[in-house]
Motif scaffolding. Structure first.
Motif, PDB file in Angstrom:
ATOM      1  N   SER A 142      50.830 -12.685  51.154  1.00  0.00           N
ATOM      2  CA  SER A 142      52.047 -11.916  51.413  1.00  0.00           C
ATOM      3  C   SER A 142      52.411 -12.015  52.894  1.00  0.00           C
ATOM      4  N   LYS A 382      46.773 -15.282  46.477  1.00  0.00           N
ATOM      5  CA  LYS A 382      47.498 -15.191  45.205  1.00  0.00           C
ATOM      6  C   LYS A 382      47.153 -16.321  44.245  1.00  0.00           C
ATOM      7  N   GLN A 402      46.976  -8.555  44.519  1.00  0.00           N
ATOM      8  CA  GLN A 402      47.927  -9.608  44.154  1.00  0.00           C
ATOM      9  C   GLN A 402      49.253  -9.065  43.642  1.00  0.00           C
ATOM     10  N   GLU A 404      52.822  -7.676  43.276  1.00  0.00           N
ATOM     11  CA  GLU A 404      53.967  -7.817  44.165  1.00  0.00           C
ATOM     12  C   GLU A 404      54.426  -6.484  44.744  1.00  0.00           C
ATOM     13  N   ASP A 405      54.250  -5.376  43.975  1.00  0.00           N
ATOM     14  CA  ASP A 405      54.769  -4.092  44.430  1.00  0.00           C
ATOM     15  C   ASP A 405      53.727  -3.236  45.150  1.00  0.00           C
TER      16      ASP A 405
END
Length: 451
Positions: A142, A382, A402, A404-405
């Motif tokens: 990220s 990821k 991992q 996304e939010d």
């Protein structure tokens, strides 16, 4: 994850002494490293051939973790011709300055926290990473993880391994017997704490067991409590401002977290099951802190994912086992998931094509999958297959990292200036729980030590 200086996960598995291991001599797993003609080199062609080259990887990692680290380079070495010397010593964080100043810096170093990376960059010792390393980080991590390896807009260091903090360990059987469900909010957690305290007539039982002890690093488990509550109560933006020194410890957004933590840690009715009262927190080691859950002297223990390694042999860690864990719950039910954690970063001190090849490999999904499959660690890469983790908790932690939010906040004390993060914040927490200073005095004292 092995943080020798802070005494965190590394104390569970670190061995004594210094290990300087070459892939030519040791593979860590007992099997011989593959010969060049025997290895499947398809995945390694991009790293080129560098026969006769040697690259040192300097680290605080020791013991079985060091052995596993060495093993990850077996096929890489056979295919590229690069001998990777993984040198592990608990003195690495202090000796790196001596070595670099003397012109004897290692080619690469696994740096256990961003604050040290920033200092080494400021001293002019760390070199920008090759574009191949940055490409991997852009693909597999990220933006926030990349940011921890970036200083003043220049990318220097790729993440390596990670940990998820803020787990609360408990006995699933006890919760089921008492009709307790895993709390979804902080208020529900406090209700459970009060219920457990009121239902027990034992002189030794308390709902919580806590251990701050960690040698010279005694106090860091207390800072983890506060960091979790700052993130959950004040939010990610305020957390970042606090870590950057833009919000003081005495500011309302941060002070409320200390008050929330104090509702548990300073309450004689709530701690310290199996060990004594509040005053026993500092003398109880973090390694032993949660063990009274197994004999019924406490019900909950706040500690990171790496605490899984502290349970005695034969303990089943599973949702229906002897112990399991849930994340410190939110204060706002509508808020998104946010977790604190730690990580390591690979930095370059010497230029060279072989050096770039090793640093690039360590930033790849190939390396992450190799290392996690060997057990004992996780990563936020990821490209990592979570099913390779050696435990259910490890798989759960990887999935959190991992997602996304998920908002991931790096351990605050690791990012703060050393005079605060690894000094006054630690020692202040010790004085606070033994009653030497009040909450007002604690936050004012820590603020006074800021550079």
């Amino acid at each position: 994850m092995n943080y020798v200086r802070r005494g965190r996960a590394g104390l569970a598995i670190a061995a004594l002494g210094v290990a300087a291991l070459s892939l030519a001599a040791c593979t860590g797993g007992g099997d011989p490293a593959p010969e060049p003609g025997d290895a499947d080199c398809a995945e390694y062609e991009a790293y080129g051939t560098h026969d006769g080259e040697t690259v040192e990887v300097y680290t605080t990692i020791q013991g079985v973790e060091l052995d596993a680290m060495v093993t990850t380079f077996d096929t890489f070495s056979a295919c590229t011709g690069i001998t990777v010397d993984v040198v592990g010593t608990q003195e690495a964080e202090t000796q790196i300055n001596v070595r670099a100043a003397a012109g004897d810096a290692p080619e690469l170093m696994i740096i256990p926290q961003p604050g040290l990376l920033q200092r080494l960059v400021a001293d002019g010792y760390v070199l920008p990473a090759a574009s191949t390393v940055e490409d991997n980080v852009d693909e597999f991590w990220s933006e926030s993880w990349k940011g921890y390896g970036t200083v003043d807009g220049t990318f220097y260091s790729a993440p390596l391994m990670a940990s998820v903090k803020g787990w609360i360990w408990y006995s699933p059987a006890e919760f089921a017997e008492k009709g307790i469900e895993v709390p979804e909010t902080w208020d529900e957690l406090m209700d459970i704490t009060e219920q457990l305290a009121s239902e027990s007539d034992s002189q030794t039982y308390r709902p919580w067991c806590v251990g701050f002890g960690s040698g010279d690093a005694t106090g860091w488990p207390g800072t983890d409590w506060v960091e979790d509550l700052v993130l959950r109560m004040a939010g990610p933006e305020a957390y970042d401002q606090w870590v950057a020194g833009e919000l003081k410890f005495s500011d309302p957004e941060i002070r409320q977290a200390f008050d929330a933590v104090g509702e548990i840690l300073l309450n004689e009715d709530y701690v310290n099951g199996g060990f004594g009262g509040v005053e026993s927190i500092v003398s109880t080691t973090f390694n032993d802190g949660g063990l009274p859950i197994l004999d019924g002297n406490c019900s909950m223990h706040h500690q990171a994912s790496f605490y899984e390694a502290q349970w005695p042999e034969g303990t089943t860690v599973a949702p229906d086992g002897d112990v399991w864990a849930f994340l410190t719950p939110k204060t706002d039910p509508a808020a998104g998931d946010a977790v604190t954690g730690g990580g390591e970063f690979v930095a370059k001190f010497v230029e060279g094509e072989a050096v770039d090849a090793v640093q690039t490999f360590m930033s790849s999904d190939t390396w992450a999958n190799l290392r996690v499959e060997l057990g004992g660690v996780i990563s936020a890469n990821k490209g990592l297959d979570a099913s390779l983790a050696g435990s259910e908790l490890g798989r759960a932690a990887i999935e959190i990292l991992q997602a996304e939010d998920t908002v991931f906040a790096f351990d605050g004390s690791d990012l703060m200036p050393a005079a605060v993060g690894t000094s006054s914040f630690w020692t202040g927490m010790n004085d606070w729980v033994v009653g030497t200073i009040s909450t007002d005095e604690l936050v004012e004292y820590i603020d006074s030590t800021y550079p």
